[in-house]
Design a protein around this motif. Sequence first.
Motif, mmCIF file in Angstrom:
data_model
loop_
_atom_site.group_PDB
_atom_site.id
_atom_site.type_symbol
_atom_site.label_atom_id
_atom_site.label_comp_id
_atom_site.label_asym_id
_atom_site.label_seq_id
_atom_site.Cartn_x
_atom_site.Cartn_y
_atom_site.Cartn_z
ATOM 1 N N ASP A 1 0.839 -1.203 0.000
ATOM 2 C CA ASP A 1 0.000 0.000 0.000
ATOM 3 C C ASP A 1 0.872 1.251 0.000
ATOM 4 O O ASP A 1 0.586 2.221 -0.707
ATOM 5 N N ASP A 2 1.959 1.241 0.796
ATOM 6 C CA ASP A 2 2.846 2.408 0.853
ATOM 7 C C ASP A 2 3.464 2.696 -0.511
ATOM 8 O O ASP A 2 3.535 3.846 -0.938
ATOM 9 N N PHE A 3 3.938 1.655 -1.201
ATOM 10 C CA PHE A 3 4.526 1.843 -2.523
ATOM 11 C C PHE A 3 3.486 2.396 -3.497
ATOM 12 O O PHE A 3 3.755 3.340 -4.232
ATOM 13 N N CYS A 4 2.299 1.808 -3.496
ATOM 14 C CA CYS A 4 1.246 2.277 -4.415
ATOM 15 C C CYS A 4 0.876 3.729 -4.128
ATOM 16 O O CYS A 4 0.725 4.530 -5.060
ATOM 17 N N LYS B 1 -10.388 1.683 -3.632
ATOM 18 C CA LYS B 1 -11.084 0.390 -3.705
ATOM 19 C C LYS B 1 -10.634 -0.586 -2.622
ATOM 20 O O LYS B 1 -10.983 -1.755 -2.661
ATOM 21 N N GLY B 2 -9.841 -0.104 -1.656
ATOM 22 C CA GLY B 2 -9.488 -0.946 -0.522
ATOM 23 C C GLY B 2 -8.052 -1.418 -0.486
ATOM 24 O O GLY B 2 -7.662 -2.123 0.446
ATOM 25 N N GLY B 3 -7.260 -1.094 -1.485
ATOM 26 C CA GLY B 3 -5.837 -1.421 -1.479
ATOM 27 C C GLY B 3 -5.538 -2.904 -1.377
ATOM 28 O O GLY B 3 -6.286 -3.752 -1.863
ATOM 29 N N MET B 4 -4.417 -3.199 -0.711
ATOM 30 C CA MET B 4 -3.954 -4.591 -0.615
ATOM 31 C C MET B 4 -4.924 -5.464 0.186
ATOM 32 O O MET B 4 -5.074 -6.649 -0.110
ATOM 33 N N LYS B 5 -5.582 -4.900 1.175
ATOM 34 C CA LYS B 5 -6.553 -5.683 1.962
ATOM 35 C C LYS B 5 -7.667 -6.199 1.047
ATOM 36 O O LYS B 5 -8.006 -7.385 1.066
ATOM 37 N N ALA B 6 -8.223 -5.313 0.234
ATOM 38 C CA ALA B 6 -9.287 -5.715 -0.680
ATOM 39 C C ALA B 6 -8.760 -6.696 -1.736
ATOM 40 O O ALA B 6 -9.462 -7.636 -2.122
ATOM 41 N N MET B 7 -7.522 -6.488 -2.189
ATOM 42 C CA MET B 7 -6.932 -7.415 -3.158
ATOM 43 C C MET B 7 -6.793 -8.807 -2.533
ATOM 44 O O MET B 7 -7.121 -9.814 -3.153
ATOM 45 N N GLY B 8 -6.319 -8.865 -1.291
ATOM 46 C CA GLY B 8 -6.193 -10.151 -0.607
ATOM 47 C C GLY B 8 -7.529 -10.844 -0.439
ATOM 48 O O GLY B 8 -7.645 -12.058 -0.621
#
Length: 136
Positions: free
Chosen positions: A21-24, A40-47
């Motif tokens: 998330d920090d990099f994005c 759209k929720g970042g890495m949490k939503a992707m996971g």
Amino acid sequence: VVPNSEATILGRGQSHNSVTDDFCDAQKTKFGDINDFAAKGGMKAMGEALDRGMVLVLSLWDDTDVHMLWLDSAYPTNQPPRRPGVLRGPCPGGADSEPSFLRESHPDASVAFSQFKVGEIGSTFAAARRAAENLV
């Protein structure tokens, strides 16, 4: 296994070799882009989406609107290539990149996708399995 490269586009002390998330967030800020991924929720939503299961889809197409410049050339075309995020690869663009030229010049072009491996992370190559056996 191919090691990740270090993305240094963000400047000194800001290199990354994984997507977080920090990099994005930092990349979207540097490039002046809308951070739709975070919205759209970042890495949490992707996971969570990955946990639900996904299907690998491979696709080929040509882009008659912007000639795929967004993928490996300078895009958007109304911005200078030196601006962070604009130069996305070595493709020169121009007439030789237009779909009509490519269709006429390479009418028999084809692609083959092969040697895919599917499995849990680290399970599809021997070195990772051996390393996992030695972990405490």
